[in-house]
Design an enzyme around this catalytic site. Structure first.
Site, PDB file in Angstrom:
ATOM      1  N   CYS A  60      -7.018 -10.610 -33.358  1.00  0.00           N
ATOM      2  CA  CYS A  60      -6.499 -10.255 -31.981  1.00  0.00           C
ATOM      3  C   CYS A  60      -6.765  -8.591 -31.667  1.00  0.00           C
ATOM      4  O   CYS A  60      -6.442  -8.209 -30.693  1.00  0.00           O
ATOM      5  CB  CYS A  60      -5.076 -10.638 -31.877  1.00  0.00           C
ATOM      6  SG  CYS A  60      -3.808  -9.642 -33.003  1.00  0.00           S
ATOM      7  N   HIS A 104      -2.979   1.770 -41.288  1.00  0.00           N
ATOM      8  CA  HIS A 104      -3.945   2.535 -41.926  1.00  0.00           C
ATOM      9  C   HIS A 104      -4.519   2.179 -43.336  1.00  0.00           C
ATOM     10  O   HIS A 104      -3.649   1.697 -44.082  1.00  0.00           O
ATOM     11  CB  HIS A 104      -3.707   3.930 -41.719  1.00  0.00           C
ATOM     12  CG  HIS A 104      -3.556   4.463 -40.098  1.00  0.00           C
ATOM     13  ND1 HIS A 104      -2.283   4.377 -39.632  1.00  0.00           N
ATOM     14  CD2 HIS A 104      -4.453   4.895 -39.179  1.00  0.00           C
ATOM     15  CE1 HIS A 104      -2.441   4.892 -38.559  1.00  0.00           C
ATOM     16  NE2 HIS A 104      -3.682   5.401 -38.118  1.00  0.00           N
ATOM     17  N   HIS A 131      -2.923  -3.441 -33.771  1.00  0.00           N
ATOM     18  CA  HIS A 131      -2.806  -2.330 -34.774  1.00  0.00           C
ATOM     19  C   HIS A 131      -1.903  -2.755 -35.945  1.00  0.00           C
ATOM     20  O   HIS A 131      -0.734  -3.383 -35.473  1.00  0.00           O
ATOM     21  CB  HIS A 131      -2.288  -1.038 -33.997  1.00  0.00           C
ATOM     22  CG  HIS A 131      -1.833   0.105 -34.839  1.00  0.00           C
ATOM     23  ND1 HIS A 131      -2.896   1.025 -35.683  1.00  0.00           N
ATOM     24  CD2 HIS A 131      -0.704   0.294 -35.551  1.00  0.00           C
ATOM     25  CE1 HIS A 131      -2.017   1.819 -36.407  1.00  0.00           C
ATOM     26  NE2 HIS A 131      -0.662   1.438 -36.373  1.00  0.00           N
ATOM     27  N   ARG A 158      -5.668   1.370 -50.270  1.00  0.00           N
ATOM     28  CA  ARG A 158      -4.220   1.444 -49.871  1.00  0.00           C
ATOM     29  C   ARG A 158      -4.191   0.892 -48.697  1.00  0.00           C
ATOM     30  O   ARG A 158      -4.242   1.916 -47.631  1.00  0.00           O
ATOM     31  CB  ARG A 158      -3.311   2.545 -50.363  1.00  0.00           C
ATOM     32  CG  ARG A 158      -2.027   2.280 -49.787  1.00  0.00           C
ATOM     33  CD  ARG A 158      -0.982   3.679 -50.407  1.00  0.00           C
ATOM     34  NE  ARG A 158      -1.439   4.853 -49.917  1.00  0.00           N
ATOM     35  CZ  ARG A 158      -1.032   5.491 -48.860  1.00  0.00           C
ATOM     36  NH1 ARG A 158      -0.155   5.018 -48.089  1.00  0.00           N
ATOM     37  NH2 ARG A 158      -1.473   6.660 -48.574  1.00  0.00           N
ATOM     38  N   CYS A 208       5.321   4.887 -50.347  1.00  0.00           N
ATOM     39  CA  CYS A 208       5.032   5.643 -49.196  1.00  0.00           C
ATOM     40  C   CYS A 208       6.015   5.272 -48.143  1.00  0.00           C
ATOM     41  O   CYS A 208       6.149   5.980 -47.103  1.00  0.00           O
ATOM     42  CB  CYS A 208       3.732   5.439 -48.642  1.00  0.00           C
ATOM     43  SG  CYS A 208       3.359   3.675 -48.144  1.00  0.00           S
ATOM     44  N   ASP A 229      -6.631   5.948 -51.896  1.00  0.00           N
ATOM     45  CA  ASP A 229      -5.815   6.261 -52.881  1.00  0.00           C
ATOM     46  C   ASP A 229      -4.826   5.332 -53.499  1.00  0.00           C
ATOM     47  O   ASP A 229      -3.994   5.488 -54.155  1.00  0.00           O
ATOM     48  CB  ASP A 229      -4.829   7.402 -52.601  1.00  0.00           C
ATOM     49  CG  ASP A 229      -3.768   7.009 -51.229  1.00  0.00           C
ATOM     50  OD1 ASP A 229      -3.805   5.851 -50.906  1.00  0.00           O
ATOM     51  OD2 ASP A 229      -2.988   7.928 -51.070  1.00  0.00           O
ATOM     52  N   CYS A 262      -1.841   0.592 -45.734  1.00  0.00           N
ATOM     53  CA  CYS A 262      -0.465   0.932 -45.448  1.00  0.00           C
ATOM     54  C   CYS A 262      -0.083   0.334 -44.002  1.00  0.00           C
ATOM     55  O   CYS A 262      -0.513   0.874 -43.199  1.00  0.00           O
ATOM     56  CB  CYS A 262      -0.500   2.566 -45.253  1.00  0.00           C
ATOM     57  SG  CYS A 262       1.330   2.993 -45.267  1.00  0.00           S
ATOM     58  N   CYS A 306      -0.819 -12.800 -33.693  1.00  0.00           N
ATOM     59  CA  CYS A 306      -1.555 -14.067 -33.495  1.00  0.00           C
ATOM     60  C   CYS A 306      -1.597 -14.777 -34.700  1.00  0.00           C
ATOM     61  O   CYS A 306      -2.062 -16.117 -34.366  1.00  0.00           O
ATOM     62  CB  CYS A 306      -2.992 -13.382 -33.133  1.00  0.00           C
ATOM     63  SG  CYS A 306      -3.807 -12.951 -34.576  1.00  0.00           S
ATOM     64  N   CYS A 325      -5.998  -6.130 -36.749  1.00  0.00           N
ATOM     65  CA  CYS A 325      -5.950  -7.603 -37.087  1.00  0.00           C
ATOM     66  C   CYS A 325      -7.570  -8.048 -36.471  1.00  0.00           C
ATOM     67  O   CYS A 325      -8.044  -7.558 -35.340  1.00  0.00           O
ATOM     68  CB  CYS A 325      -5.079  -8.350 -36.225  1.00  0.00           C
ATOM     69  SG  CYS A 325      -5.200 -10.204 -36.260  1.00  0.00           S
ATOM     70  N   CYS A 346      -0.405 -11.848 -39.325  1.00  0.00           N
ATOM     71  CA  CYS A 346      -0.406 -11.124 -38.181  1.00  0.00           C
ATOM     72  C   CYS A 346       0.799 -11.552 -37.487  1.00  0.00           C
ATOM     73  O   CYS A 346       0.745 -12.690 -37.085  1.00  0.00           O
ATOM     74  CB  CYS A 346      -1.648 -10.974 -37.467  1.00  0.00           C
ATOM     75  SG  CYS A 346      -1.442 -10.126 -35.937  1.00  0.00           S
TER      76      CYS A 346
END
Length: 178
Positions: free
Chosen positions: A146, A152, A149, A164, A112, A156, A166, A97, A143, A94
Site C-alpha cells: 500500500c 526507516h 510509511h 535495523r 532505540c 547498524d 526501525c 492493508c 509497505c 501492515c
C-alpha cells in the site's frame, strides 16, 4: 559521524508529537493484536495485489493516529508503541492493508524505542525511498503493498543482515503463533 547523526535523528523524531495513547491517556502497550478497522475494505492478509489509492481514501478508512504515521510519514514517540519491547512469537502485518512484513524471530532488542527487525518476511514486502527530512539522508521503509510509511532502515543491525528496520508500532498489527 554516523552515530552522531543517528542520535540526532532519534532525538528529533522522539520530539515529534504523534499520539499513541489509549483511552486512558497512557501509551497503548497491549501486546494483543490490533484489530483492523472494519471500515477499511482494503485490509487483507491474503491479497497481495498492489494498492494505489489517493490519501483522501485512506483518510476516510484509517484512524487518525494511524493515518498520521502511515500516510503523512509521522513518527510515534520513542518507547510508547505497543511493540517496541514486546517479545511475543508471531507475525507482524501492515496495519493499513494487512501485508505480511516481519516475523518475530527477526525482531531484536535495539534499545532505540521502536520495534526493530533485521529482515523482512519476504522479498517485496517492503519498498524503500530516500528521505532527506531534518537535514539528513535516510532510507524510508514503505509497505510493499500500500506504500504506507512504516519507519526507516539503518545499517547498524545484528548479523546476519546488519540491518535495523526501525518501525512504528502504530502501523503494525501482530498475530501471535498458535
Amino acid at each position: 559521524m554516523v552515530k552522531h547523526l543517528l542520535v540526532t535523528a532519534i532525538l528529533i523524531l522522539a520530539a515529534i508529537p504523534v499520539s499513541c495513547a489509549g483511552p486512558s491517556g497512557k501509551p497503548n502497550r497491549s501486546p494483543a493484536m490490533q484489530k483492523p478497522a472494519s471500515s477499511n475494505p482494503y485490509y487483507s492478509r491474503t491479497d497481495t495485489a498492489k494498492l494505489d489509492l489517493p490519501d483522501s481514501v485512506w483518510k476516510k478508512v484509517l484512524p487518525p493516529d494511524v493515518y498520521e504515521v502511515a500516510r503523512r510519514a509521522g513518527t510515534e514517540r520513542a518507547f510508547t508503541g505497543r511493540y517496541w519491547d514486546y517479545e511475543g512469537r508471531g507475525t507482524y502485518f501492515c496495519a493499513v492493508c494487512g501485508n505480511a512484513l516481519f516475523r518475530s524471530d527477526a525482531k531484536f532488542a535495539s534499545s532505540c524505542g521502536w520495534p526493530s527487525f533485521f529482515e523482512t518476511v519476504r522479498s517485496g514486502s517492503v519498498e524503500y525511498r530516500t528521505d532527506r527530512a531534518y537535514g539528513m539522508e535516510r532510507s524510508e521503509v514503505l509497505c510493499g503493498r500500500c506504500g504506507s510509511h512504516l519507519g526507516h532502515v539503518f545499517d547498524d543491525g545484528p548479523p546476519p543482515t546488519g540491518r535495523r528496520f526501525c518501525m512504528n508500532s502504530i502501523v503494525l498489527d501482530f498475530e501471535p503463533e498458535e
